[in-house]
Design a protein around this motif. Sequence first.
Motif, mmCIF file in Angstrom:
data_model
loop_
_atom_site.group_PDB
_atom_site.id
_atom_site.type_symbol
_atom_site.label_atom_id
_atom_site.label_comp_id
_atom_site.label_asym_id
_atom_site.label_seq_id
_atom_site.Cartn_x
_atom_site.Cartn_y
_atom_site.Cartn_z
ATOM 1 N N LEU A 126 21.682 -63.419 -44.252
ATOM 2 C CA LEU A 126 20.847 -64.566 -44.585
ATOM 3 C C LEU A 126 21.293 -65.228 -45.884
ATOM 4 C CD1 LEU A 126 17.334 -62.991 -43.908
ATOM 5 C CD2 LEU A 126 18.757 -64.301 -42.306
ATOM 6 N N THR A 127 21.134 -66.543 -45.941
ATOM 7 C CA THR A 127 21.331 -67.288 -47.188
ATOM 8 C C THR A 127 20.140 -68.222 -47.383
ATOM 9 O OG1 THR A 127 22.621 -68.967 -46.001
ATOM 10 C CG2 THR A 127 23.857 -67.196 -47.089
ATOM 11 N N GLY A 128 20.077 -68.838 -48.551
ATOM 12 C CA GLY A 128 18.992 -69.787 -48.840
ATOM 13 C C GLY A 128 17.733 -69.144 -49.360
ATOM 14 N N ILE A 129 17.798 -67.857 -49.651
ATOM 15 C CA ILE A 129 16.601 -67.156 -50.112
ATOM 16 C C ILE A 129 16.500 -67.149 -51.636
ATOM 17 C CG2 ILE A 129 15.523 -64.868 -50.271
ATOM 18 C CD1 ILE A 129 16.348 -64.393 -47.412
ATOM 19 N N GLY A 130 17.637 -67.060 -52.312
ATOM 20 C CA GLY A 130 17.602 -66.994 -53.767
ATOM 21 C C GLY A 130 17.117 -65.636 -54.227
ATOM 22 N N ALA A 131 16.307 -65.632 -55.280
ATOM 23 C CA ALA A 131 15.803 -64.372 -55.823
ATOM 24 C C ALA A 131 14.948 -63.658 -54.790
ATOM 25 C CB ALA A 131 15.002 -64.630 -57.092
ATOM 26 N N PRO A 132 15.078 -62.341 -54.682
ATOM 27 C CA PRO A 132 14.314 -61.595 -53.663
ATOM 28 C C PRO A 132 12.879 -61.288 -54.074
ATOM 29 C CG PRO A 132 15.757 -60.109 -54.848
ATOM 30 C CD PRO A 132 16.055 -61.480 -55.373
ATOM 31 N N ALA A 133 12.413 -61.866 -55.168
ATOM 32 C CA ALA A 133 11.018 -61.700 -55.596
ATOM 33 C C ALA A 133 10.476 -63.040 -56.067
ATOM 34 C CB ALA A 133 10.906 -60.656 -56.706
ATOM 35 N N PRO B 61 17.714 -55.952 -47.409
ATOM 36 C CA PRO B 61 16.752 -57.055 -47.308
ATOM 37 C C PRO B 61 17.330 -58.365 -46.800
ATOM 38 C CG PRO B 61 17.329 -56.660 -49.598
ATOM 39 C CD PRO B 61 17.963 -55.558 -48.811
ATOM 40 N N THR B 62 18.661 -58.578 -46.923
ATOM 41 C CA THR B 62 19.215 -59.889 -46.559
ATOM 42 C C THR B 62 20.382 -59.813 -45.594
ATOM 43 O OG1 THR B 62 20.662 -59.872 -48.516
ATOM 44 C CG2 THR B 62 18.494 -60.935 -48.741
ATOM 45 N N GLY B 63 20.623 -58.661 -44.955
ATOM 46 C CA GLY B 63 21.728 -58.556 -44.014
ATOM 47 C C GLY B 63 23.035 -58.178 -44.691
#
Length: 321
Positions: free
Chosen positions: A199-206, A247-249
């Motif tokens: 995944l992309t486009g998430i930025g910070a995971p919190a 968390p993001t692949g």
Amino acid sequence: MRTPPALAAVLTMLTALAVLGMSTPAAGFDDPGGPRGEGFQDGPTSGVILRNSKIVVSGDGLGGRADGYRVPRPCWYEPGDSADKMLEKQEDVREYWFHLNPTGTERDFDEFLKQYKDKVGENGRWWTPAYNAADPNGLACWSGLQGAVWVPEGGTPPGGITLAELYQLARAALTVPEPKINLSPDVKSYVNLPTWVWLTGIGAPARSVTAELPGVMSATVTARLTRLEIAPGTSGSRAEVKEDCGPTGRPYVSGGTFTCGVRYLHASVDQPRGAYTLTVTTEWTVTGQGVGFAFAPVRVTASRDVPVGEVQSIVRGGDRS
């Protein structure tokens, strides 16, 4: 002399308008003022729109698409002015009062002020109503509250804002990003070929949101991306799923171990649009800063088509045995 019922109703309405500053004054008259507040609004996707509130909503978890979480009670009372300050504000709206009530008398206006004069010298505050306008029941809820409620020092009126409700407002305002699915191979996959997923486009995971009633209390809610789920868009007999993804692949690495993605076992020629619909769901764990404040996880889903073809073998004449 007892105030006529019709006039009493007007006075009650005016009390709320003067205290809250909600009305739009006619030309030539000043807005009587009063506490206002605004949360965030991002088009039609807002989770919280505060009206007549001093609550400040802030944080990097604002501005996305709300997930539908609703505060159980969309209106409440907030602590406001002292007795002296409130009386001063009400005395300042004299001209405005007579504009809205042209048949009223000085005695009527004095009666209107009496409820505020009676509290001068006492320790306490006037609490005033506020509401979440993003909730379809917010305005109706607010309409059922009094224009102002006197509360002795250290007290809270029935319906007064609580720390738990402040956490709920922060949760309602909290949003998380929608992921973009990346695949390798990207345009088309093939039977038995590992299709890597990340995944992309998430930025910070919190992401966090704080709802604060300045000088009184604050509540911070944080969402942390903890896992993702992959649905290949078909049955287990046609696809094998690997979900050791973090968390993001796992982005594709040449020579790397395939641990996150799908291995399709059959071509997609017989599927709608000639492709499988792969779905990835991210799960964000949501917790409150205070002890005992936790919420159900936020789940966000994204999908994309994955055409899967057969690997074509070419047998040359010289290779025959």
